[in-house]
Design an enzyme around this catalytic site. Structure first.
Site, PDB file in Angstrom:
ATOM      1  N   HIS A  10      -3.359  14.291   1.678  1.00 24.01           N
ATOM      2  CA  HIS A  10      -3.578  13.345   2.779  1.00 24.01           C
ATOM      3  C   HIS A  10      -2.356  13.291   3.697  1.00 24.01           C
ATOM      4  O   HIS A  10      -2.477  13.325   4.927  1.00 24.01           O
ATOM      5  CB  HIS A  10      -3.860  11.960   2.189  1.00 24.01           C
ATOM      6  CG  HIS A  10      -3.917  10.856   3.196  1.00 24.01           C
ATOM      7  ND1 HIS A  10      -5.001  10.646   4.021  1.00 24.01           N
ATOM      8  CD2 HIS A  10      -3.012   9.883   3.511  1.00 24.01           C
ATOM      9  CE1 HIS A  10      -4.772   9.601   4.796  1.00 24.01           C
ATOM     10  NE2 HIS A  10      -3.569   9.113   4.517  1.00 24.01           N
ATOM     11  N   GLU A  23      -9.349   4.183  -1.623  1.00 26.54           N
ATOM     12  CA  GLU A  23      -8.196   3.984  -2.497  1.00 26.54           C
ATOM     13  C   GLU A  23      -8.596   3.279  -3.788  1.00 26.54           C
ATOM     14  O   GLU A  23      -9.657   2.652  -3.880  1.00 26.54           O
ATOM     15  CB  GLU A  23      -7.119   3.146  -1.798  1.00 26.54           C
ATOM     16  CG  GLU A  23      -6.641   3.706  -0.470  1.00 26.54           C
ATOM     17  CD  GLU A  23      -5.414   2.971   0.068  1.00 26.54           C
ATOM     18  OE1 GLU A  23      -4.707   2.314  -0.747  1.00 26.54           O
ATOM     19  OE2 GLU A  23      -5.168   3.049   1.286  1.00 26.54           O
ATOM     20  N   GLN A  74      -2.879   2.502  15.278  1.00 22.28           N
ATOM     21  CA  GLN A  74      -1.830   2.845  14.313  1.00 22.28           C
ATOM     22  C   GLN A  74      -0.937   3.971  14.822  1.00 22.28           C
ATOM     23  O   GLN A  74       0.289   3.893  14.724  1.00 22.28           O
ATOM     24  CB  GLN A  74      -2.472   3.240  12.984  1.00 22.28           C
ATOM     25  CG  GLN A  74      -1.469   3.615  11.903  1.00 22.28           C
ATOM     26  CD  GLN A  74      -2.143   4.157  10.653  1.00 22.28           C
ATOM     27  OE1 GLN A  74      -3.353   4.032  10.486  1.00 22.28           O
ATOM     28  NE2 GLN A  74      -1.363   4.770   9.786  1.00 22.28           N
ATOM     29  N   GLU A 110     -10.508   4.325   4.463  1.00 14.93           N
ATOM     30  CA  GLU A 110      -9.628   5.083   3.580  1.00 14.93           C
ATOM     31  C   GLU A 110      -9.930   4.665   2.145  1.00 14.93           C
ATOM     32  O   GLU A 110      -9.815   3.487   1.798  1.00 14.93           O
ATOM     33  CB  GLU A 110      -8.151   4.860   3.939  1.00 14.93           C
ATOM     34  CG  GLU A 110      -7.824   5.367   5.337  1.00 14.93           C
ATOM     35  CD  GLU A 110      -6.331   5.482   5.612  1.00 14.93           C
ATOM     36  OE1 GLU A 110      -5.560   5.768   4.684  1.00 14.93           O
ATOM     37  OE2 GLU A 110      -5.940   5.283   6.783  1.00 14.93           O
ATOM     38  N   ASP A 162       0.847  -1.188   0.000  1.00 18.22           N
ATOM     39  CA  ASP A 162       0.000   0.000   0.000  1.00 18.22           C
ATOM     40  C   ASP A 162       0.890   1.249   0.000  1.00 18.22           C
ATOM     41  O   ASP A 162       1.790   1.376   0.836  1.00 18.22           O
ATOM     42  CB  ASP A 162      -0.916   0.005   1.221  1.00 18.22           C
ATOM     43  CG  ASP A 162      -2.135   0.899   1.017  1.00 18.22           C
ATOM     44  OD1 ASP A 162      -2.440   1.224  -0.142  1.00 18.22           O
ATOM     45  OD2 ASP A 162      -2.780   1.262   2.011  1.00 18.22           O
ATOM     46  N   THR A 222      -8.883  -5.618   5.078  1.00 14.06           N
ATOM     47  CA  THR A 222      -8.824  -4.733   3.910  1.00 14.06           C
ATOM     48  C   THR A 222      -9.886  -5.213   2.936  1.00 14.06           C
ATOM     49  O   THR A 222      -9.957  -6.417   2.654  1.00 14.06           O
ATOM     50  CB  THR A 222      -7.445  -4.774   3.232  1.00 14.06           C
ATOM     51  OG1 THR A 222      -6.433  -4.400   4.175  1.00 14.06           O
ATOM     52  CG2 THR A 222      -7.391  -3.825   2.039  1.00 14.06           C
ATOM     53  N   THR A 248      -4.586   6.679   0.278  1.00 12.44           N
ATOM     54  CA  THR A 248      -5.820   7.448   0.394  1.00 12.44           C
ATOM     55  C   THR A 248      -5.832   8.593  -0.610  1.00 12.44           C
ATOM     56  O   THR A 248      -4.896   9.395  -0.669  1.00 12.44           O
ATOM     57  CB  THR A 248      -5.971   7.989   1.819  1.00 12.44           C
ATOM     58  OG1 THR A 248      -5.784   6.907   2.728  1.00 12.44           O
ATOM     59  CG2 THR A 248      -7.335   8.607   2.033  1.00 12.44           C
TER      60      THR A 248
END
Length: 448
Positions: free
Chosen positions: A146, A212, A251, A210, A139, A267, A370
């Site tokens: 962002h 994407e 996180q 997020e 990722d 995910t 993102t």
């Protein structure tokens, strides 16, 4: 870059009427690939309108020949990996054959229409599965907006990492917890700092989405063999939506070497892979670099990539809460953004990923990061939408959010649009937050 051909003809229509509707995500110009469960068997197929061409049944009916038959026979497993590993010309041959069989004036469509019930199930009658076996997941972090916002939220003196404008930053994600759209996203447990600043362990209090886009690798590269930026898209089979669910409380406490437990719990990806060839009409120039930005190093610079490395794709995120659903209210759009908000192209991501000799393999997934832009609506996660919780997001009925609550559902969608081209969509990527599992307990998960 792929040249336009009759499969992109905006005048082409299908005898599958649902594919001709103005708001269809899957007109005949799209023809994305996926995998679905039909009865007790998982099969691969191609979407057209509200139906699926079952590639197993198509191969048995022997309605295609040559390279198209080779590609069709490679699709006889429960995933698309064998198809994705084929030469692009072979995959393109199947796309052309399907387009010709499905077009409204197709001379050979009679046989397919006769067999429609057995070959073309309705999407509403099947369950979607992951389209391919994903061996590795990377990722990236490629939105300047962002990245800068999160740097400011963390109080960094320089909110943009020093390397950001020199290379596409990324982390190695966890492929085992990637799931297809739908079903539950269980709130994870983890360590975080509570309101008093003490380290606590428990259900993550700050859960976020997020928005994407992700690329699936088709043909890989050998170990020690970098992929040149101008050839990088030859290695992309196609794209899907990706929700990089994030437990921000976990996180932000744990992150030293990069995200770990705050990301690895789940995910979500959309079920249909929109092929590189289908997106050919929507190519655009790569995002412009600002005056004073570092010069691109040779392995990240290519004339073709600068001219056509971007894609005209608009992306949305909608939020549905338990209260909204109880009242019968529609989900609320909370994000509207565009792929042009990325600082780096997918070709540059691939070129940099392999620049040290790292080998990518068929089915590997590369997330864009993102996709946030400069304006408020283009903020592509709740952390940005609420300025890290300082400005709660207002919803109909008086509800507010600073983070996702149990029962909240996020629905991602996207469309590619360009003048003189039929707009194509990506379908949806959904996920609903379920309560954390009690220690020693089990959770009755809703299946996707």
């Amino acid at each position: 870059m792929i040249e336009l051909n009759p499969t992109h003809d905006p005048a082409r229509r299908s005898w599958v009427e649902s594919a001709n509707l103005p708001d269809s995500h899957f007109p005949i110009q799209n023809l994305p690939f996926g995998a679905f469960e039909r009865g007790e068997e998982v099969r691969t197929g191609v979407a057209i309108g509200e139906q699926i061409v079952d590639l197993h049944a198509l191969a048995q009916a022997r309605l295609v020949e040559g390279d198209a038959a080779v590609a069709c026979n490679a699709a006889l497993g429960s995933t698309l990996n064998e198809v994705m590993a084929l030469e692009p010309r072979v995959i393109s041959a199947l796309r052309r054959a399907l387009s010709d069989l499905l077009k409204s004036d197709a001379p050979g469509a009679g046989r397919l229409r006769e067999l429609e019930a057995g070959i073309m199930p309705r999407m509403s009658d099947v369950s979607m599965r992951l389209a391919c076996e994903i061996g590795d997941y990377t990722d990236f972090l490629t939105s300047l907006h962002h990245t800068e916002r999160h740097g400011r939220f963390k109080g960094l003196a320089d909110p943009l990492p020093a390397a950001f404008k020199s290379l596409p930053i990324a982390y190695h994600g966890r492929a085992s917890s990637i799931r297809v759209s739908g079903g539950d996203v269980v709130r994870p447990h983890g360590q975080y700092r509570d309101a008093s600043g003490n380290v606590a362990f428990g259900p993550a209090p700050a859960l976020d989405f997020e928005l994407e886009l992700a690329a699936f690798i088709g043909r890989g590269n050998g170990l020690t063999q970098p992929i040149p930026v101008e050839r990088a898209l030859d290695h992309v089979f196609g794209y899907c939506l990706l929700n990089d669910w994030s437990a921000k409380s976990i996180q932000w406490f744990e992150q030293v070497l990069g995200p770990f437990l705050g990301k690895s719990f789940h995910t979500s990806v959309s079920p249909w892979i929109i092929t590189e060839e289908a997106l050919a009409p929507f190519r655009m120039a790569a995002p412009a670099r600002a005056e004073g930005d570092p010069e691109l190093l040779p392995h990240l610079h290519g004339d073709v990539d600068r001219k056509a490395g971007g894609l005209r794709i608009a992306l949305d995120a909608h939020l549905s809460t338990a209260s909204l659903r109880e009242r019968g209210d529609a989900p609320v759009r909370i994000t509207h953004t565009h792929l042009s908000n990325l600082y780096w192209t997918f070709a540059q991501m691939i070129a940099h990923h392999t620049s040290n000799g790292c080998n990518l393999r068929t089915g590997d997934l590369l997330g864009s990061g993102t996709i946030s832009g400069a304006d408020d609506l283009s903020r592509a996660c709740l952390t940005e939408l609420t300025n890290a919780g300082r400005d709660p997001l207002a919803l109909p009925g008086g509800e507010t959010r600073v983070a996702l609550e149990d029962g909240d559902e996020i629905i991602l969608s996207a469309r590619a649009s360009a003048p003189e081209a039929v707009s194509i969509g990506f379908g949806e990527c959904r996920g609903r937050i379920a309560p954390a599992v009690k220690p020693g307990g089990t959770h009755g998960l809703r299946r996707a």
